[in-house]
Structures are given as structure tokens and as C-alpha cells.
Enzyme design. Structure first.
Site, PDB file in Angstrom:
ATOM      1  N   HIS A 192       1.444 -10.491   0.006  1.00  0.00           N
ATOM      2  CA  HIS A 192       1.911  -9.132  -0.273  1.00  0.00           C
ATOM      3  C   HIS A 192       3.252  -8.900   0.418  1.00  0.00           C
ATOM      4  O   HIS A 192       3.305  -8.350   1.517  1.00  0.00           O
ATOM      5  CB  HIS A 192       0.854  -8.150   0.234  1.00  0.00           C
ATOM      6  CG  HIS A 192       1.218  -6.703   0.113  1.00  0.00           C
ATOM      7  ND1 HIS A 192       2.107  -6.223  -0.829  1.00  0.00           N
ATOM      8  CD2 HIS A 192       0.798  -5.615   0.826  1.00  0.00           C
ATOM      9  CE1 HIS A 192       2.223  -4.905  -0.690  1.00  0.00           C
ATOM     10  NE2 HIS A 192       1.450  -4.523   0.309  1.00  0.00           N
TER      11      HIS A 192
ATOM     12  N   CYS B  46       4.892   0.014  -0.192  1.00  0.00           N
ATOM     13  CA  CYS B  46       4.299  -1.037  -1.033  1.00  0.00           C
ATOM     14  C   CYS B  46       4.515  -0.798  -2.525  1.00  0.00           C
ATOM     15  O   CYS B  46       4.331  -1.717  -3.319  1.00  0.00           O
ATOM     16  CB  CYS B  46       2.802  -1.162  -0.752  1.00  0.00           C
ATOM     17  SG  CYS B  46       2.431  -1.570   0.964  1.00  0.00           S
TER      18      CYS B  46
ATOM     19  N   GLY C  75       1.614   3.415   1.991  1.00  0.00           N
ATOM     20  CA  GLY C  75       1.577   3.982   3.328  1.00  0.00           C
ATOM     21  C   GLY C  75       1.860   5.474   3.361  1.00  0.00           C
ATOM     22  O   GLY C  75       2.603   5.993   2.523  1.00  0.00           O
TER      23      GLY C  75
ATOM     24  N   CYS D  14      -2.039   1.059  -3.324  1.00  0.00           N
ATOM     25  CA  CYS D  14      -1.997   2.140  -2.350  1.00  0.00           C
ATOM     26  C   CYS D  14      -0.662   2.055  -1.618  1.00  0.00           C
ATOM     27  O   CYS D  14       0.015   1.022  -1.640  1.00  0.00           O
ATOM     28  CB  CYS D  14      -3.163   2.047  -1.375  1.00  0.00           C
ATOM     29  SG  CYS D  14      -3.230   0.505  -0.420  1.00  0.00           S
TER      30      CYS D  14
END
Length: 398
Positions: free
Chosen positions: A354, A95, A386, A384
Site C-alpha cells: 500500500h 490513501c 486518514g 478508507c
């Protein structure tokens, strides 16, 4: 002899609209085509700059395979009609891929290895599924000491909600507010400066003629924001990751398709071409946290990015905190004492979507144009990541 770092400036920042996956407006639009559109627009927004001076394109993507494989960055540069002297590399930090791409491009300029760079991100969750087409996990991940790496994103959000005592009601209220802000932003034209329209070609069988009819339409508006979002509607949704959990589809980020692109230059280029910078790239930081509570990652990355930028938290005017889940966003806000009025002023991923590896570049465009419209100084993009990371990048309006 130590060489002094030079500054990196953003002279254009744009993005496509964000489509809902897997059945939204970009379901049949390739991610590299979205990226091409974003890159072409970003270059066109700096008409005085010779494209031959661009040295490289660094593009983020969370699952660089299928329609977004084969080094999408280099392919997009060529498909965009840019000089073939420009390189291209696709990078993956899940992300945070998009914001990492921007930081890497800025670093090339700051150390004097480049004067003009393209940075951005692209992701189609309609065409490439979460985890990719053929995921292959190292079996050591499932050992007791590593098992947090095997947790699904939703389960990590449940862990954060439990540990930071974030209630279901608080998560739903946060989500309703995300939609409210996004819809209000759309109605007020807040996204206009940052958004590049995309033409969609749709094909329909004509039974009368036996031919395929083509219809073209232009889209310039994010697809996910809902004006009818309410506590009542969200309250009816069941938890999807744990039997007695609080994380639902309504208080989680939407699966999405989209792309973003920025042009970064050195001070030498600014002066030579008399360019007006949108912002200065101030700092970037990434930090790790336990994988099973990956959503709390920004609480470690944000202080590090602030230290690197030489500013304090209260100097931040605009904070794009990616809403992977309401639970983790609220936990970060609570843990760091962030001002909720500065966090996602135009809504976040719960309402707007997202598109994984593109999000960092997309939200950078939002923050950069946002602080300019409101005559503010510092904007931050954070999320945040993964397997237990947090990332944060800070921009200063010039």
C-alpha cells in the site's frame, strides 16, 4: 443555458511493481523516477495520440515532501520528456490521493475544460516516512471532541474490530487469503497487462579497484506476496497497537513504494484518433466518518458512488477494497454485504502493499485490466482515508 457533461474515458492505465519499504527493491529509487517511468509507459501505450494535446497532470501523494515534494507532478512531466506545455499539480487526500487525482482529471474532461489528461499517484515510504519528516499537529486535535483525529491508524483498526466484532482469527484468515490470491495471480500472469517494468541501478564498492561498480536489473513483479503465509505463522505475531488487541503486522497493509499513471480523454479525442477506450470513468464519491473509526469509511462512500453511477451494488463485478487492515476490510464487507469473491480477486494491500497516495491509481489499473480480461462490466476502487473518510471510484468497461 446548461451545458451537458461529456464522458471521460481511460485509454491507458499502468503501474510500476510495488516494492516493500523501507528495505525493499525500491529503497534507493526516487518516487518521482517511479512516476516518470509510469507516465512514460502510459503515454507510450497510446501511440496514436499526440502528447502535445495533454493539458495537465494530476498526481496523488500522501506526504508530498522530501524526494516527492516540490510539486512532483510537474517535475515528473518534464523529466518524462513530455512537452513543457503540460501542467502538473500534486494533490493529497492521504490513501485516496490516487483515486482523487483520477476523479479530478475526469471532471476536467467532463465539464469540457480539457480533452486529454494524465492522472496517477506516487509514494515512497522508504524515502519519506509516515507523517513526514517534521510533523506539526494542531494542539486542538487533542481536545476531547477532536481526539479521534489523534488516533494512530492501527488504533482506529482496533476500534473497528471491536465495534464490528471482527475476530483475530477472521483477520488472519483474510490475510492468508490475500497472499494466496496474490501469489496465484502472479503465477497466472494476471498482473502482466497492468505492470510496467522498472530498471534499478545498484552501486557496489569494488575493493580491488577502488571504484564503484554499477549493476542494472529490471523488475516487473510485486515484492510483498508470500507463498508461505499461513494461519500458524500469522497466529504467532503479537498485536502492535493495543495490549490486548487483534491487529498485527501480519493482518495490516505493508509499507510500500510504487507509482501508477492513467491517460484520460474525451469522446472527441477517441473519435479523432480512433482510440479504443479501456473503460469509462463512471463516478466518484467521498464521505466522512468519525475519525476514530476511519477504516469503515468505504461503507459510506460506496453507496454514494453507486448512486452517482446509476447502478446497484450487485452490478459490481470487481471490487478493489484497499486492505489498510483486515479488520476494517472485513467490517466494510460485513456491513454492506459485499460478495467476498468479488473483493480483491488478486489479493490486496496486505499481500501486495500500500504505497499510500499511489494506491488509488495502482488499484485502478488492476480493476480496469481485470474487468477487461474477464469480460466484466463494472469495477470499483475504494478505500478508507486518514482522519475519517472513505472514497470510491467506479469504472465501466467499454
Amino acid at each position: 443555458m446548461t451545458k451537458q457533461l461529456q464522458e471521460a474515458y481511460i485509454v491507458s492505465a499502468t503501474r510500476t511493481p510495488i516494492g516493500k519499504a523501507p528495505r525493499g527493491m525500491f529503497k534507493n529509487t526516487r518516487p518521482d523516477d517511479l512516476l516518470v517511468r509510469a507516465i512514460q509507459s502510459a503515454v507510450a501505450q497510446v501511440p496514436g495520440l499526440d502528447p502535445k494535446l495533454i493539458e495537465d497532470a494530476i498526481i496523488g501523494c500522501s506526504f508530498p515532501e522530501g524526494a516527492q515534494g516540490l510539486n512532483m507532478a510537474r517535475n515528473a512531466v518534464l523529466l518524462a520528456g513530455l512537452p513543457n506545455t503540460i501542467g502538473g499539480v500534486t494533490v493529497n487526500r492521504y490513501c485516496a490521493s490516487g483515486i482523487t487525482a483520477i476523479a479530478m482529471a475526469a471532471d476536467r474532461i467532463r465539464v469540457g475544460q480539457a480533452d486529454v489528461m494524465i492522472a496517477g499517484g506516487a509514494e515512497s515510504m522508504s524515502m519519506v516516512p509516515m507523517m513526514g519528516f517534521h510533523p506539526s499537529v494542531n494542539m486542538d486535535v487533542f481536545k476531547d471532541e477532536n481526539v479521534g483525529m489523534a488516533y494512530g491508524m492501527g488504533l482506529t483498526a482496533e476500534k473497528v474490530a471491536q465495534q464490528w466484532k471482527v475476530s483475530r482469527e477472521a483477520q488472519d484468515a483474510f490475510s492468508v487469503e490475500s497472499h494466496r490470491r496474490a501469489v496465484a495471480g502472479q503465477l497466472a500472469g494476471e498482473f502482466k497487462d497492468e505492470t510496467t517494468s522498472v530498471e534499478i541501478i545498484e552501486r557496489f564498492p569494488n575493493l580491488a579497484t577502488g571504484q564503484i561498480d554499477l549493476k542494472t536489473r529490471s523488475v516487473d513483479r510485486d515484492e510483498g506476496a508470500r507463498a508461505d503465509s499461513s494461519m500458524e505463522t500469522l497466529g504467532k505475531l503479537k498485536a502492535v497497537f493495543a495490549a490486548k488487541g487483534s491487529v498485527t503486522a501480519g493482518n495490516s497493509s505493508q509499507m510500500s513504494d510504487g507509482a501508477g499513471a492513467l491517460i484520460l480523454v474525451s469522446e472527441k479525442i477517441l473519435k479523432e484518433f480512433n482510440l479504443t477506450p479501456l473503460a469509462r470513468f463512471a463516478s466518484f464519491a467521498v464521505r466522512g466518518v468519525p475519525p476514530e473509526i476511519m477504516g469503515i469509511g468505504p461503507k459510506e462512500a460506496i453507496p454514494a458512488a453507486l448512486r452517482a453511477a446509476g447502478i446497484t451494488q450487485d452490478q459490481l463485478d470487481w471490487i478493489e477494497l484497499n486492505e489498510a487492515f483486515a479488520a476494517q476490510a472485513l467490517a466494510v464487507i460485513q456491513d454492506l454485504g459485499l460478495d467476498p469473491s468479488k473483493v480483491n480477486p488478486l489479493g490486496g494491500a496486505i499481500a501486495l502493499g500500500h504505497p499510500l497516495g499511489a494506491t488509488g491509481a495502482i488499484r485502478a489499473a488492476t480493476a480496469i485490466h481485470g474487468i477487461r480480461r474477464r469480460n466484466q462490466k463494472y469495477g470499483m476502487v475504494t478505500m478508507c482515508v486518514g482522519t475519517g473518510m472513505g472514497a470510491a471510484g467506479i469504472f465501466e468497461r467499454m
